[in-house]
Design a protein around this motif. Structure first.
Motif, PDB file in Angstrom:
ATOM      1  N   HIS A   5      49.705  34.187  10.066  1.00  0.00           N
ATOM      2  CA  HIS A   5      51.093  34.572  10.135  1.00  0.00           C
ATOM      3  C   HIS A   5      51.266  35.846   9.305  1.00  0.00           C
ATOM      4  O   HIS A   5      50.822  35.925   8.163  1.00  0.00           O
ATOM      5  N   TYR A   7      53.589  37.126   7.680  1.00  0.00           N
ATOM      6  CA  TYR A   7      54.332  37.008   6.423  1.00  0.00           C
ATOM      7  C   TYR A   7      53.706  35.987   5.470  1.00  0.00           C
ATOM      8  O   TYR A   7      54.265  35.714   4.414  1.00  0.00           O
ATOM      9  N   VAL A 163      57.012  45.864  13.805  1.00  0.00           N
ATOM     10  CA  VAL A 163      57.427  44.978  12.710  1.00  0.00           C
ATOM     11  C   VAL A 163      57.740  45.783  11.454  1.00  0.00           C
ATOM     12  O   VAL A 163      58.611  45.401  10.659  1.00  0.00           O
ATOM     13  N   VAL A 204      61.752  33.937   9.854  1.00  0.00           N
ATOM     14  CA  VAL A 204      60.338  34.264  10.029  1.00  0.00           C
ATOM     15  C   VAL A 204      59.579  34.235   8.717  1.00  0.00           C
ATOM     16  O   VAL A 204      58.347  34.330   8.715  1.00  0.00           O
ATOM     17  N   SER A 205      60.259  34.126   7.579  1.00  0.00           N
ATOM     18  CA  SER A 205      59.589  34.109   6.283  1.00  0.00           C
ATOM     19  C   SER A 205      60.424  33.298   5.310  1.00  0.00           C
ATOM     20  O   SER A 205      61.642  33.492   5.214  1.00  0.00           O
ATOM     21  N   THR A 228      57.956  29.727  10.865  1.00  0.00           N
ATOM     22  CA  THR A 228      59.141  30.199  11.571  1.00  0.00           C
ATOM     23  C   THR A 228      60.058  29.029  11.897  1.00  0.00           C
ATOM     24  O   THR A 228      59.589  27.899  12.101  1.00  0.00           O
ATOM     25  N   THR A 345      54.851  37.447  15.322  1.00  0.00           N
ATOM     26  CA  THR A 345      54.532  37.029  13.944  1.00  0.00           C
ATOM     27  C   THR A 345      53.086  36.609  13.774  1.00  0.00           C
ATOM     28  O   THR A 345      52.657  36.394  12.632  1.00  0.00           O
TER      29      THR A 345
END
Length: 636
Positions: A5, A7, A163, A204-205, A228, A345
Motif C-alpha cells: 500500500h 501509504y 498521486v 486511504v491513510s 482503505t 493505492t
C-alpha cells in the motif's frame, strides 16, 4: 508481501529506494522500429508485447487484460500500422468520449457498444496520423503513468504519478513518497458516463491517532483496520442515451436540432435530473470534499460541467487537487470505484537484478531510432532591395530638374523647353549630357529621346540650334533593339543586325523625323559624320524636297485623270431610265382584320412602310443595278 500500500510502505524499504529515471522519463519516439523494451515491471512470461510489455501477476489478470478495451485498441492500431499507447494515453482517449467504452459489469450486455467505441477511437487515431505533416517527424509518446523506484539488489516499486502533489519535480518523488507515510488522508472519487453515476468519499491513510489507540488499548487487540475505507458512497442512474446510438441527447440536439420524439423528451429530462442529483449530492458532501487531499473525476467534456463552472459550485475548475484516472475505467458502479481505489493505492512491484536492469536499459537505448539527418538545401537568397539613399537638398533639386527636362522632351513641349534650357541647360551638362541611370530612361541623350518620341520640331531644335551629336550610340540592354526599332513606316536606312550599334536616326519612327536628320545633313555636312557614325543614309536638300513634292502632285493628278476617264466612258452607255410613277400609298389595313398570307408582292412589297427619302434611295439603287446589267451585256 507481493503488493504494498503506497501509504503504508516499510520504512526500512523506503530508505533503500533510488529513483529509476531512464525508462520512465526518456521520451521514446514513435516510429516503425521494433516495439519498445518493457519497463521495469515487465517480467516473466506473463506479459503483453502488444501493450508495451505490461506484465501480470497471474493468468486471470492476463486474461482480463486481453479482454480489455486497451488491449483491443492497441491490437487494431498495430494492424493499421500505428503504435501502441500506454494506459495513461488510452485513458485520455477514453475521457474524450461521451460514454464508457467498456460497457457495464456484464461483458455480454454492451459488447456491441464497446466494439463500436473502440473502432471509433482507432479511426480517429488513423485520421490524425494521416493529417500530420511528414516534416513534423514522428510524434513522441506521453510520459509513462508510473514512477519507478529501485531497491538493491532486486526489488522495483511503481507508484502512479497522479498521486503526488502538483508541481513536485520527478527528482523529488522519493522524498514526497516518504512524507506520504504520515498523517491521515481522504479522497473523493466521482464517475459519470451514459447516465450512470458513482461517487464515494474514501479514507486511504490512517492517522497516528488510530495507530496509538490500537497500541495502548487494554482490551483484546481488535482485527487490524484495512488500509482503505469507504466513508460515504452513492450511485444512481438516469435515462440519457439511446441503446447503441451513442452520445447524449444534448449533443444530438446541438448537432441536428431538437428532436420531438417522446424518447428524446425523456432523455432531456433524464439529463437535467442527473445533473441536479449530482450537484445536490456534492453540496451535501461539501464538508467532506473540502477536507479531501485528492478529487478524482472521470467525466467527458460535457459531463465535466456538472461538477464545476456553475454558480455556487463546491469544486473549482482551477483546484489543484483535481485528478483524472490514469488508466481505463468501466461503467460507473460502486465495484468499479473500489477497483480504481485499489489500483491507485497499490504499488506495482517487480524483481529484476541490477545486471538485468542494466541490460534492459542498454537494449532500450539501442531500440531508439536514430534521428535521420535530412540535408537542408540552402534557401535561395532573395535579392536584397536597394536601401533608399538619403539625398541632399542639392541632389533632390538636381533630380527634379532632370525629371522636368525629360518630361518636356518626351511630350514635345517646345516652348517651355526653350525657356527651361536657357536657364538650366549649362547646369545640367549641355545638350549631349548622358541621361542619369536613376531616371530609368533607356536612351542615352535628349536627341535620342526626342527622335524616339517622334517630335520633329524638338528634334530640329536640338540639331539645328544646339548642334546635338547624332553619332552617340543607343545603349543596348536585352531586347530593347527589337522594341525600339519597330516602326509604322519603312525606314530609309537598312535595319542594323542584332547586337550592332544604333544611333538617334535609327530610333526615328516616322518619315518627318528622319527627314529632319537628312535635311540637317544636307545643310551642314561638315558638322558630323552623318553618313558614317550617325547612320544617316543620304542628305535631303531643298531642291530634292521640291522635286519630291512635284512628283507627288503629278502622281495625284494622274490618278484623278484616270478616274475622270473611267467615269466618262461609263456615261454614254447608260441610257436614261424613265422616271417611275410615284407609288400609290397602300391603303391602311386594320391590324386586327384579316391578313393575306405572304403579304404584298412585287416592287410595292420592298418600299411599303418606308419614308419618301428611303423610297427614293431604293429606286436609285435599282436604276444603278439595271445600268450595270446593260453595260455587261453590251461588253460581251
Amino acid at each position: 508481501m507481493s503488493h504494498f500500500h503506497i501509504y503504508s510502505l516499510p520504512i526500512e524499504l523506503l530508505d533503500t529506494f533510488t529513483p529509476r529515471n531512464l525508462v520512465s522519463n526518456v521520451p521514446r519516439p514513435r516510429s516503425p522500429s521494433p516495439p519498445p523494451v518493457a519497463s521495469a515491471s515487465t517480467v516473466g512470461s506473463r506479459a503483453c508485447n502488444v501493450c508495451n510489455g505490461v506484465a501480470f501477476a497471474d493468468v486471470e489478470e492476463q486474461r482480463a487484460h486481453f479482454r480489455s478495451d486497451w488491449h483491443r485498441y492497441n491490437v487494431k492500431t498495430r494492424l493499421n500500422g500505428g503504435q501502441s499507447v500506454s494506459e495513461l494515453e488510452f485513458s485520455k482517449l477514453v475521457d474524450g468520449l461521451e460514454d464508457s467504452i467498456s460497457g457495464s459489469a456484464s461483458e455480454d450486455s454492451d459488447s456491441d457498444d464497446s466494439d463500436d467505441a473502440v473502432d471509433a477511437l482507432v479511426n480517429k487515431a488513423t485520421r490524425k496520423a494521416r493529417s500530420r505533416s511528414p516534416s513534423q517527424g514522428p510524434a513522441l509518446p506521453a510520459q509513462t503513468a508510473l514512477a519507478w523506484f529501485h531497491s538493491p539488489p532486486s526489488t522495483q516499486l511503481g507508484v502512479y504519478r497522479a498521486v503526488f502533489n502538483s508541481g513536485v519535480h520527478q527528482s523529488d518523488y522519493l522524498s514526497e513518497l516518504k512524507r506520504m507515510q504520515t498523517g491521515g488522508r481522504t479522497w473523493a472519487m466521482f464517475m459519470v458516463a451514459g447516465g450512470h453515476f458513482a461517487g464515494a468519499i474514501v479514507r486511504v491513510s490512517r492517522g497516528q491517532e488510530d495507530d496509538s489507540e490500537e497500541v495502548h488499548t487494554k482490551k483484546k487487540p481488535k482485527k487490524p483496520k484495512a488500509d482503505t475505507e469507504v466513508l460515504r458512497h452513492k450511485t444512481f442512474h438516469r435515462y440519457t442515451t439511446r441503446r447503441k446510438q451513442g452520445g447524449s441527447q444534448s449533443l444530438n440536439d446541438n448537432a441536428k436540432g431538437n428532436a420531438k420524439s417522446a424518447g428524446a423528451q425523456l432523455r432531456r429530462y433524464g439529463e437535467q435530473a442527473l445533473r441536479d442529483d449530482i450537484r445536490n449530492l456534492i453540496h451535501e458532501w461539501a464538508e467532506e470534499i473540502n477536507a479531501c487531499e485528492r478529487i478524482w473525476i472521470r467525466a467527458s467534456g460535457s459531463n465535466r460541467k456538472i461538477f464545476m463552472d456553475y454558480d455556487g459550485c463546491v469544486i473549482e475548475k482551477t483546484d489543484g487537487r483535481l485528478r483524472t484516472f490514469p488508466f481505463p475505467t468501466r461503467r460507473p458502479t460502486q465495484s468499479e470505484l473500489a477497483r480504481c481505489l485499489l489500483e491507485l493505492t497499490r504499488a506495482k512491484t517487480s524483481h529484476l537484478t541490477e545486471d538485468a536492469l542494466r541490460a534492459q536499459d542498454e537494449a532500450y537505448l539501442a531500440s531508439l531510432p536514430k534521428p535521420k539527418v535530412i540535408p537542408v538545401a540552402p534557401a535561395p537568397s532573395a535579392p536584397e532591395k536597394p536601401k533608399p539613399v538619403k539625398l541632399s537638398k542639392e541632389e533632390e533639386i538636381f533630380r527634379e530638374k532632370w525629371s522636368r527636362l525629360l518630361e518636356m522632351v518626351s511630350k514635345g513641349r517646345l516652348e517651355p523647353l526653350k525657356s527651361f534650357w536657357d536657364r538650366e541647360g549649362e547646369n545640367l551638362g549641355g545638350v549631349d549630357a548622358h541621361i542619369p541611370d536613376w531616371t530609368g530612361e533607356k536612351r542615352a541623350t535628349l536627341l535620342q529621346v526626342a527622335a524616339h518620341a517622334g517630335h520633329e520640331d524638338v528634334t530640329s531644335w536640338l540639331l539645328e540650334t544646339h548642334h546635338a551629336d547624332p553619332t552617340v550610340d543607343v545603349p543596348l540592354k536585352g531586347g530593347e533593339q527589337e522594341e525600339d526599332s519597330d516602326s509604322g513606316e519603312a525606314s530609309d536606312s537598312p535595319k542594323p543586325p542584332k547586337g550592332s550599334r544604333r544611333t538617334a536616326y535609327d530610333l526615328a519612327r516616322t518619315r518627318p523625323v528622319r527627314d529632319v536628320f537628312r535635311r540637317c545633313a544636307g545643310a551642314h555636312p561638315d558638322w558630323w559624320d552623318w553618313f558614317g557614325a550617325a547612320r544617316v543614309p543620304s542628305a535631303l536638300s531643298k531642291e530634292q524636297e521640291e522635286e519630291r513634292e512635284e512628283k507627288k502632285k503629278v502622281r495625284r493628278k494622274g490618278l484623278k485623270d484616270k478616274v475622270k476617264e473611267r467615269e466618262a466612258k461609263a456615261k454614254p452607255a447608260a441610257e436614261p431610265e424613265p422616271e417611275p410613277e410615284p407609288a400609290k400609298p397602300a391603303p391602311l389595313r386594320s391590324s386586327t382584320g384579316p391578313q393575306r398570307l405572304g403579304g404584298a408582292s412585287g416592287a410595292a412589297a420592298g418600299i411599303t412602310g418606308l419614308t419618301p427619302e428611303m423610297r427614293a434611295k431604293v429606286e436609285r439603287e435599282r436604276r444603278a443595278r439595271a445600268a450595270e446589267a446593260r453595260l455587261k451585256v453590251m461588253s460581251q
